[in-house]
Design an enzyme around this catalytic site. Sequence first.
Site, PDB file in Angstrom:
ATOM      1  N   GLU A   3     -36.017 -29.042  38.851  1.00  0.00           N
ATOM      2  CA  GLU A   3     -36.063 -29.753  37.565  1.00  0.00           C
ATOM      3  C   GLU A   3     -37.364 -30.542  37.428  1.00  0.00           C
ATOM      4  O   GLU A   3     -37.973 -30.603  36.358  1.00  0.00           O
ATOM      5  CB  GLU A   3     -34.865 -30.696  37.442  1.00  0.00           C
ATOM      6  CG  GLU A   3     -33.532 -29.961  37.350  1.00  0.00           C
ATOM      7  CD  GLU A   3     -32.360 -30.895  37.620  1.00  0.00           C
ATOM      8  OE1 GLU A   3     -32.010 -31.674  36.718  1.00  0.00           O
ATOM      9  OE2 GLU A   3     -31.813 -30.861  38.740  1.00  0.00           O
TER      10      GLU A   3
ATOM     11  N   LYS B  72     -21.060 -31.956  43.485  1.00  0.00           N
ATOM     12  CA  LYS B  72     -22.324 -31.480  42.937  1.00  0.00           C
ATOM     13  C   LYS B  72     -23.440 -31.296  43.951  1.00  0.00           C
ATOM     14  O   LYS B  72     -23.534 -31.989  44.953  1.00  0.00           O
ATOM     15  CB  LYS B  72     -22.797 -32.437  41.825  1.00  0.00           C
ATOM     16  CG  LYS B  72     -21.858 -32.380  40.646  1.00  0.00           C
ATOM     17  CD  LYS B  72     -22.518 -32.779  39.380  1.00  0.00           C
ATOM     18  CE  LYS B  72     -23.541 -31.777  38.937  1.00  0.00           C
ATOM     19  NZ  LYS B  72     -24.104 -32.198  37.654  1.00  0.00           N
TER      20      LYS B  72
ATOM     21  N   HIS C 170     -33.984 -11.710  26.543  1.00  0.00           N
ATOM     22  CA  HIS C 170     -33.216 -12.680  25.744  1.00  0.00           C
ATOM     23  C   HIS C 170     -32.184 -13.425  26.602  1.00  0.00           C
ATOM     24  O   HIS C 170     -31.187 -13.907  26.091  1.00  0.00           O
ATOM     25  CB  HIS C 170     -32.479 -12.007  24.577  1.00  0.00           C
ATOM     26  CG  HIS C 170     -33.317 -11.042  23.797  1.00  0.00           C
ATOM     27  ND1 HIS C 170     -33.972 -11.390  22.637  1.00  0.00           N
ATOM     28  CD2 HIS C 170     -33.630  -9.744  24.028  1.00  0.00           C
ATOM     29  CE1 HIS C 170     -34.640 -10.337  22.181  1.00  0.00           C
ATOM     30  NE2 HIS C 170     -34.454  -9.334  23.004  1.00  0.00           N
TER      31      HIS C 170
END
Length: 466
Positions: free
Chosen positions: A291, A284, A157
């Site tokens: 992705e 960043k 989970h």
Amino acid sequence: MANEMWGGRFAEGPAAIMQEINASIDFDKRLAMQDIRGSIAHAEMIAAQGIIDPQSAEAIKQGLSQVKTEIESGTFTFKTSLEDIHMNVEARLADIVGPAAGRLHTARSRNDQVATDFRLWMRDTVDAIEAALADLQQALCEKALTHAGTVMPGFTHLQSAQPVTFGHHLMAYVEMLGRDRSRFRDARVRLNECPLGAAALAGTSFPIDRFATAKALGFDRPTANSLDSVSDRDFVIETLSAASILAMHLSRFAEEIVIWTTPQFAFIKLTDKFTTGSSIMPQKRNPDAAELVRAKTGRIFGGLIGILTVMKGLALAYAKDMQEDKEPTFDALDALALCIAATAGMVRDMEPEAKRMKKAAGSGYATATDLADWLVRTLKMPFREAHHVTGRIVALASAKNADLEKLTLAEMQSIEPRITGEIFSVLGVTNSVKSRTSYGGTAPDNVRKQARRWLAQLKREMRPRA
Ligand code: ARG
């Protein structure tokens, strides 16, 4: 002007829009080499069978080899008016060798030609995918071997569940990829039959030798039913199914890489090679490759659904609908090849942040199961009762905002008086993973064994088959 290849009964040429919807040359030129290979095999066979004269066959072969050179060197002019790769090649052959070229299309049709070309292309592509997957497995095994004992949280989970090792986690993907590879191998076995000679749909009255062309093109045998030969594309569907399952696997790993590289998790680092910066936020480092691997799954599933939809309800035998099999297939399998290579690159590039992973592995009471198991083993408590006692100890730790190993013996004994100091040996994450020695479990020795077994197998597979 009517089509020079099939326009005998046509007085006029097609409307521009007809030509545009009909032509496939823009994408099926990718089958050029397969088309020429198939034509050479066909020419040799019909000459050997006395269906055309040897001089014509020789001229055709020479001419086809020139066409091949022209295409390879980029001097070939592809014409939309000639619809597809088959007619582009044949028309150019006619320019080069003259009337002999007209004999090549004896005892075949574009319907068996395209089915043959596409199977040849698919076979090469499946082989390339399999080799790329073996390389990815190797990258994973090597990283797993290095990090067989690097502890990280295992999740269910996406909540910390029990400590595992980073190597064990990577080896899970090696297993998935192993099954993916066997799906591609299976598909290859079924696709490796030769449709050439099925002609338009019914076979031919010429005395052809389909076993000879099948053999010349490296197929195991000719297909046994001419209608089936020209009208099925299950080999495309099967390959794209295998590709979709594989893409699903890769997307899960990609998602984990995205999660692991967030500053919040910071489980792994990717270098500049596999990250990009932001044009506005200087801090960043984005995992774009991961992705995109995750996202390209969409094209691959799309290709599968596309071809399934094209083929559904299509009456036998060939219909032009089937020309729509190629673009999505090329697109999907190109994307897949990129995804596999990018994933292998990221695996080789990634470095785990071992300290952070270990710390995270110990938080969230991840060794609670170890505590319960100790109660079962040492105090002979039934597991359900041990689960309950452990739950109370976890609640106590949680109330004190402390990890399990930070509780004192007295605190634990306040819940179960028979607990001894020995309990602390199972509460640390390193001992926890070491104890998971059951077959397939996360114990570092197990992980090393599995990684070595796979590496040896991959090495054996890489040796050329006798
Ligand atoms: N370009 C066609 C395809 O990809 C080749 C077969 C055409 N056959 C025909 N009878 N029009 O399917």
